[in-house]
Design an enzyme around this catalytic site. Structure first.
Site, PDB file in Angstrom:
ATOM      1  N   SER A 181     -28.790  34.124 -25.799  1.00 22.92           N
ATOM      2  CA  SER A 181     -29.096  33.111 -26.381  1.00 22.92           C
ATOM      3  C   SER A 181     -28.586  32.126 -27.265  1.00 22.92           C
ATOM      4  O   SER A 181     -28.294  31.187 -27.551  1.00 22.92           O
ATOM      5  CB  SER A 181     -30.438  32.880 -25.417  1.00 22.92           C
ATOM      6  OG  SER A 181     -31.327  33.875 -27.128  1.00 22.92           O
ATOM      7  N   HIS A 209     -29.347  32.994 -19.101  1.00 19.19           N
ATOM      8  CA  HIS A 209     -28.365  31.340 -19.790  1.00 19.19           C
ATOM      9  C   HIS A 209     -26.994  32.142 -18.558  1.00 19.19           C
ATOM     10  O   HIS A 209     -26.181  31.175 -19.054  1.00 19.19           O
ATOM     11  CB  HIS A 209     -27.940  32.394 -20.983  1.00 19.19           C
ATOM     12  CG  HIS A 209     -28.833  31.552 -22.134  1.00 19.19           C
ATOM     13  ND1 HIS A 209     -29.005  30.028 -22.200  1.00 19.19           N
ATOM     14  CD2 HIS A 209     -30.160  32.296 -22.993  1.00 19.19           C
ATOM     15  CE1 HIS A 209     -30.162  30.123 -23.025  1.00 19.19           C
ATOM     16  NE2 HIS A 209     -30.750  31.547 -22.871  1.00 19.19           N
ATOM     17  N   LYS A 240     -33.011  27.217 -16.585  1.00 18.28           N
ATOM     18  CA  LYS A 240     -31.681  26.453 -17.643  1.00 18.28           C
ATOM     19  C   LYS A 240     -30.807  25.987 -16.504  1.00 18.28           C
ATOM     20  O   LYS A 240     -30.714  24.823 -16.436  1.00 18.28           O
ATOM     21  CB  LYS A 240     -31.365  27.707 -18.508  1.00 18.28           C
ATOM     22  CG  LYS A 240     -31.937  28.256 -19.357  1.00 18.28           C
ATOM     23  CD  LYS A 240     -32.184  29.037 -20.190  1.00 18.28           C
ATOM     24  CE  LYS A 240     -33.861  29.022 -21.310  1.00 18.28           C
ATOM     25  NZ  LYS A 240     -33.731  30.184 -21.963  1.00 18.28           N
TER      26      LYS A 240
HETATM   27  C1  LIG Z   1     -35.040  31.178 -21.413  1.00 14.27           C
HETATM   28  C2  LIG Z   1     -34.824  32.797 -21.826  1.00 14.27           C
HETATM   29  C3  LIG Z   1     -36.448  33.726 -21.596  1.00 14.27           C
HETATM   30  C4  LIG Z   1     -37.490  32.662 -20.772  1.00 14.27           C
HETATM   31  O1  LIG Z   1     -37.029  31.622 -19.535  1.00 14.27           O
HETATM   32  P1  LIG Z   1     -37.895  31.014 -19.133  1.00 14.27           P
HETATM   33  O2  LIG Z   1     -37.845  30.211 -17.660  1.00 14.27           O
HETATM   34  O3  LIG Z   1     -37.773  29.384 -20.098  1.00 14.27           O
HETATM   35  O4  LIG Z   1     -39.490  31.298 -19.590  1.00 14.27           O
HETATM   36  C5  LIG Z   1     -36.192  34.354 -20.913  1.00 14.27           C
HETATM   37  N1  LIG Z   1     -34.519  35.515 -21.616  1.00 14.27           N
HETATM   38  C6  LIG Z   1     -33.709  35.154 -21.124  1.00 14.27           C
HETATM   39  C7  LIG Z   1     -32.464  35.619 -22.558  1.00 14.27           C
HETATM   40  C8  LIG Z   1     -33.711  33.596 -22.357  1.00 14.27           C
HETATM   41  O5  LIG Z   1     -32.675  32.715 -22.835  1.00 14.27           O
END
Ligand SMILES: *Cc1c(COP(=O)(O)O)cnc(C)c1O
Length: 389
Positions: A181, A209, A240
């Protein structure tokens, strides 16, 4: 109000201030779009994970319809009466989208990771976790009670050396982000899948992502690398590229049945509102029927990386819509982020503990909604910034 028993927090916050690591909450007063208003100023927005540009308005109609027919709150955990027909439809659609037997909707990606890891590994088991995995994976590992072996980022040789000794444990789990990320690089999934098979380990990939962005059909890095059969547990998020909120796990029916029984963040949390499921369904439709959103996004990311490299920027191993400029020092990073804001660009500075010491970076995240003009002016602003330096 003075509460002496909490005075230690003031000391800790001052310490964060003095090392440039204090975070402050910002308030956005516009929709999440290519331009945003934050704390009263307007910016071109290079900070959002709304990669396909769906968050701002594409899902509104589906949500409004769902609220009209289902109301808002779900009122109970999914195992009691919180899971309605829209949740069931979304889970079926997610399984179809991912080409897996089944899927399960969690309140968030964070909850999906924590619930899944703690359901798959416990005392007597060993987890191999990439050093740059997301915080929710780290917390899942900690909470599981399993022995956690953190391997250097993407280091297949290290794993190859460690795995033979892992037979002493009851079960083995390898867990990794598919697309990291902060650095925007991809995990070596072909090698990981081969190792998992060779050593009888479960392989779990977090596609937070990558869902909707990577792979011909948008299934993420597992599709990009062609290792769908070798990855046993796929975690994705709807927060996302899908422009909404909610996490999910896709896999075999057996896996999903087990998680519905064991994942505490699923069992003991209220089901998301039905309208959230409707948003997920609408987003999946867009992902399936509008592949140009992801192909154009990745093409522009390639172009941006080439321009930044030509300016002498260190973009690390980025191979995605997440393009970091690695600065190193946290205070310098925050100064650069502030200068860019003064020029009208919102590019977050990322510091420890989100990234390791010495790896502070500016994180440019591209979305389908950015115009070529927006990206061109960003590159010019970065060029000016580096020249002044
Ligand atoms: C953002 C993210 C999450 C968490 O997801 P949310 O739906 O925002 O709680 C989990 N793993 C990774 C790699 C992320 O970037």
């Amino acid at each position: 109000m003075s509460q002496p028993s909490l005075d230690w927090i003031d000391d800790e916050l001052r310490e964060l201030d003095s090392t440039g690591l204090r975070r402050r909450l910002a308030t956005r007063t516009s929709a999440q779009w290519a331009t945003i208003t934050v704390d009263g100023s307007e910016f071109i927005n290079f900070s959002s994970n709304d990669y396909l540009g769906l968050a701002g308005k594409c899902l509104n109609d589906a949500v409004i319809e769902a609220i009209k027919s289902c109301g808002w709150g779900s009122g109970a955990s999914p195992l009691v009466t919180g899971r309605g027909s829209l949740h069931a439809r979304l889970e079926a659609a997610l399984a179809e989208f991912e080409s897996t037997e089944s899927a399960l909707l969690f309140p968030s990606g964070f909850a999906a990771n924590v619930g899944t890891i703690t359901s798959l590994a416990g005392k007597g088991d060993v987890i191999f976790s990439d050093a740059k995995n997301h915080a929710s994976i780290i917390d899942g590992c900690r909470l599981s009670g399993a022995r956690t072996q953190i391997y250097p980022h993407g280091d297949i040789d290290y794993l190859r050396m460690m795995l033979p000794q892992a037979h002493a444990f009851r079960r083995r789990l390898i867990v990794t982000d598919g697309l990291f990320s902060m650095d925007g690089d991809l995990a070596p999934l072909c090698d990981l899948a081969a190792l998992a098979e060779q050593f009888g380990a479960m392989l779990m990939v977090d596609e937070a992502h990558a869902t909707g962005v990577f792979g011909d059909h948008g299934r993420g890095t597992v599709e990009h690398w062609g290792v769908e059969d070798g990855v046993h547990v796929r975690v994705g998020t709807l927060s996302k590229a899908a422009g909404s909120i909610g996490g999910f796990v896709a896999g075999t029916q057996t896996l999903i049945d087990w998680l519905a029984n064991r994942a505490r963040s699923y069992v003991f949390s209220t089901a998301p509102p039905a309208a959230i499921a409707a948003a997920g369904l609408a987003a999946l439709q867009r992902i399936e029927s509008e592949p140009h959103r992801r192909t154009e996004l990745l093409t522009r990311a390639d172009q941006l990386r080439h321009k930044l490299i030509a300016l002498g920027c260190d973009v690390g191993e980025s191979a995605s819509q997440i393009v970091p400029i690695i600065i190193g020092d946290p205070q310098a990073t925050m100064r650069h982020a502030a200068s860019l804001r003064e020029s009208g660009f919102f590019v977050p500075g990322i510091r420890p503990p989100t990234v390791p010491e010495g790896e502070s970076l500016l994180r440019i995240s591209l979305t389908y909604n950015h115009t070529d003009e927006m990206i061109r002016t960003l590159v010019e602003a970065i060029d000016r910034l580096l020249t002044v330096q």
